[in-house]
Design a protein around this motif. Structure first.
Motif, mmCIF file in Angstrom:
data_model
loop_
_atom_site.group_PDB
_atom_site.id
_atom_site.type_symbol
_atom_site.label_atom_id
_atom_site.label_comp_id
_atom_site.label_asym_id
_atom_site.label_seq_id
_atom_site.Cartn_x
_atom_site.Cartn_y
_atom_site.Cartn_z
ATOM 1 N N ASN A 198 -5.298 -9.596 -4.449
ATOM 2 C CA ASN A 198 -5.379 -8.138 -4.268
ATOM 3 C C ASN A 198 -6.638 -7.682 -3.522
ATOM 4 O OD1 ASN A 198 -2.916 -7.208 -5.581
ATOM 5 N ND2 ASN A 198 -3.861 -7.880 -7.506
ATOM 6 N N GLU A 201 -6.313 -4.916 -0.867
ATOM 7 C CA GLU A 201 -6.369 -3.493 -1.206
ATOM 8 C C GLU A 201 -7.762 -2.936 -0.935
ATOM 9 O OE1 GLU A 201 -3.803 -1.459 -2.258
ATOM 10 O OE2 GLU A 201 -2.670 -3.223 -1.597
ATOM 11 N N LYS A 204 -8.059 -2.403 2.823
ATOM 12 C CA LYS A 204 -7.382 -1.165 3.225
ATOM 13 C C LYS A 204 -8.227 0.051 2.874
ATOM 14 C CE LYS A 204 -2.650 -2.949 2.676
ATOM 15 N NZ LYS A 204 -1.386 -2.820 1.883
ATOM 16 N N PHE A 205 -8.844 0.005 1.703
ATOM 17 C CA PHE A 205 -9.739 1.085 1.280
ATOM 18 C C PHE A 205 -10.827 1.308 2.320
ATOM 19 C CE2 PHE A 205 -13.559 2.651 -0.714
ATOM 20 C CZ PHE A 205 -13.137 3.587 -1.644
ATOM 21 N N TYR A 211 -6.491 5.971 3.228
ATOM 22 C CA TYR A 211 -5.874 5.106 2.223
ATOM 23 C C TYR A 211 -6.486 5.311 0.842
ATOM 24 C CZ TYR A 211 -3.843 0.958 0.059
ATOM 25 O OH TYR A 211 -3.146 0.115 -0.766
ATOM 26 N N ALA A 215 -3.846 5.940 -2.042
ATOM 27 C CA ALA A 215 -3.631 4.910 -3.064
ATOM 28 C C ALA A 215 -4.162 5.331 -4.432
ATOM 29 C CB ALA A 215 -4.300 3.608 -2.638
ATOM 30 N N VAL A 286 -12.393 -4.045 -6.194
ATOM 31 C CA VAL A 286 -11.020 -3.525 -6.260
ATOM 32 C C VAL A 286 -10.072 -4.593 -6.811
ATOM 33 C CG1 VAL A 286 -9.073 -2.740 -4.873
ATOM 34 C CG2 VAL A 286 -11.356 -1.822 -4.440
ATOM 35 N N ILE A 290 -7.865 -4.332 -10.289
ATOM 36 C CA ILE A 290 -6.398 -4.397 -10.288
ATOM 37 C C ILE A 290 -5.909 -5.588 -11.107
ATOM 38 C CG2 ILE A 290 -4.379 -4.764 -8.818
ATOM 39 C CD1 ILE A 290 -5.845 -3.224 -6.617
ATOM 40 N N VAL A 296 -6.122 2.227 -10.831
ATOM 41 C CA VAL A 296 -6.839 2.268 -9.556
ATOM 42 C C VAL A 296 -7.913 3.336 -9.545
ATOM 43 C CG1 VAL A 296 -6.584 2.815 -7.111
ATOM 44 C CG2 VAL A 296 -4.987 1.252 -8.191
#
Length: 516
Positions: A198, A201, A204-205, A211, A215, A286, A290, A296
């Protein structure tokens, strides 16, 4: 005037020292958590723009000012300006106050490195039946006032010995070894962080616009002006600007060195390390949240707890290899903290050495370093025993004005008056002094000793006269909003721009002081 002071052994040594000054807790700790609370990608873009159009210009100006005057911040301002000669004191107050909590956070890192090292070698979790992880360990550490004070003392002793060694044999020598080691260790931690389940993620943040909100990492996107203030404060703290360090380092710089090129290398390297720190910290935080089933929106990305709770949880959950990566990570943070701390101590100490030199006294470095270290240790001990507010140590004006972001803890109190006020104000006034009282060509004459592009001259003149002053007014207002969060944002912006207008008029109606 030729520099008769101590000097760097080589330009590479200067670059390593200047990058070391810039690369510190501001990168490894401040950048990831501020990027986290400001929505990731938006913060990154604004930070990069500020680094190019503001940070680069101030870096060039401070190095040139130091080399031209051959003095630290106080002496430099007194030598070149009539109306802004007092501004140098802001650049002494800032590093002195910053060191009060820098030394404490460095001490925390020593404690966590020691715990991970002991776990790696002796299996503390097997001996004591619990892992060194989470809020329990952190709170226990904060409650141990004697332990925090002793590790703060250890950090200060190491910094004192390096600064006492001098510019070339102490500061330069440490950074020539420390900076390459930091880069290597940071790469190792990044590789491990990006291999966690993960972790994508977190990427992407950081890099996908919008995002963070989509998210659910943050409830809503902060306004651009707020992000500007936060990113601006982070940039100054990270690049060691407006705190006397670069003026001091510039005063040891040879005339033949290219200030523009060196400034570009420093700004680029610092921004690269900040981004690398984000890659090491945010995806790991992150992913761990998760993977642990944490919602989140509740994944912690803020404050000192990011280093000492969130990331320690990451290492504890890695299994047998966790303590090894914990040792590597906290060691690289220690190196980053020391490399910045010694530049701040030098910026404070050089005032007293300059003053002694004007009286014909030499060989004052050892004595000055000891006294400066003692003074910093005294204020740092107060911050350490406060334990980020957990031990209830009295803070000035807390009852008078109410507890807020500026005085909730001793760390907040010191941070407010240094990063929040002294640094953005000093940078604003310096840009007005150079752009309107002295005129840009006065400083560009010094820049041209090491060769400079005429294209850069145009860029420099526009930025130092218009872009930097206005940007710094926004940053000052943003910092006031951040620390004095009493719902008076409009008042803060009006105050910042009134200050800008008043000093702009003072600078524009002044005359350049003739050098002695």
């Amino acid at each position: 005037m030729e520099n008769k002071r101590e000097s760097w052994g080589s330009n590479l040594g200067f670059i390593m020292a200047a990058v070391g000054s810039a690369v510190g807790l501001g990168n490894i700790w401040g950048f990831p958590y501020k990027m986290g609370k400001c929505g990731g990608f938006t913060f990154l873009i604004i930070y990069i723009l500020l680094a190019v159009f503001v940070g680069m210009i101030i870096m060039v100006s401070e190095l040139a000012l130091g080399r031209k005057s051959g003095r630290g911040a106080v002496g430099a301002y007194q030598k070149v300006s009539k109306r802004f000669k007092w501004v140098g004191w802001l650049s002494i107050i800032a590093p002195f106050l910053i060191m009060s909590f820098y030394a404490v956070l460095g001490g925390y890192c020593f404690q966590y490195m020691s715990l991970n090292l002991a776990e790696l070698g002796f299996g503390l979790s097997e001996i004591f039946g619990q892992n060194i992880s989470g809020a329990d360990t952190f709170n226990s550490m904060l409650g141990n006032q004697f332990g925090c004070a002793m590790f703060t003392f250890l950090f200060m002793i190491i910094c004192m010995l390096i600064v006492k060694g001098g510019v070339s044999a102490g500061i330069e020598k440490f950074n020539k070894i420390g900076m390459p080691a930091l880069f290597v260790m940071l790469i190792v931690v990044i590789i491990r962080a990006l291999t966690l389940p993960n972790a994508v993620e977190g990427l992407k943040f950081m890099f996908v616009p919008g995002y963070a909100v989509k998210a659910g990492f943050i409830p809503e996107a902060p306004d651009v002006v707020s992000v500007l203030g936060t990113a601006g404060g982070q940039m100054f703290f990270s690049l060691s600007l407006a705190m006397g360090a670069m003026i001091t380092y510039g005063s040891y710089l040879d005339k033949k060195e290219n200030i523009v090129r060196n400034s570009g290398v420093i700004v680029f390297s610092d921004t690269l390390v900040a981004l690398m720190a984000g890659l090491a910290v945010i995806p790991a935080a992150v992913a761990n949240g998760i993977n642990s089933g944490v919602p989140v929106g509740e994944i912690a990305l803020g404050g000192p707890k990011l280093l000492f709770v969130t990331l320690q949880d990451v290492f504890s959950n890695m299994g047998a290899s966790g303590p090894l990566f914990g040792v590597i990570f906290y060691l690289l943070v220690i190196i980053a903290a020391i490399s910045s701390a010694i530049s701040l101590m030098e910026a404070v100490g050089v005032y007293f050495m300059d003053k002694a030199e004007t009286k014909g006294k030499t060989g004052m470095r050892t004595k000055v370093t000891l006294w400066v270290s003692a003074a910093i240790l005294a204020e740092a001990i107060v911050v350490s025993i406060d334990g980020l507010g957990s031990n209830g140590v009295w803070i000035p004006f807390q009852n008078l004005l109410g507890k807020s972001n500026w005085n909730g803890t001793w760390l907040d109190f010191m941070d407010c008056w240094s990063e929040g006020i002294a640094m953005p104000l000093a940078a604003m006034l310096m840009s007005l002094m150079i752009g309107w009282e002295l005129k840009p060509d006065y400083m560009l004459e010094e820049v041209h000793f090491g060769a400079a592009s005429r294209v850069f001259d145009v860029f420099y003149k526009i930025c130092i006269r218009f872009v930097v002053p206005v940007a710094m007014a926004f940053v000052l207002a943003g910092q006031l909003n951040e620390f004095f969060n009493n719902g008076s944002q409009t008042v803060h912006y009006v105050l910042a721009f009134v200050i800008l207008a008043v000093f702009w008029i003072i600078a524009a109606t002044g005359n350049k002081k003739t050098e002695k």
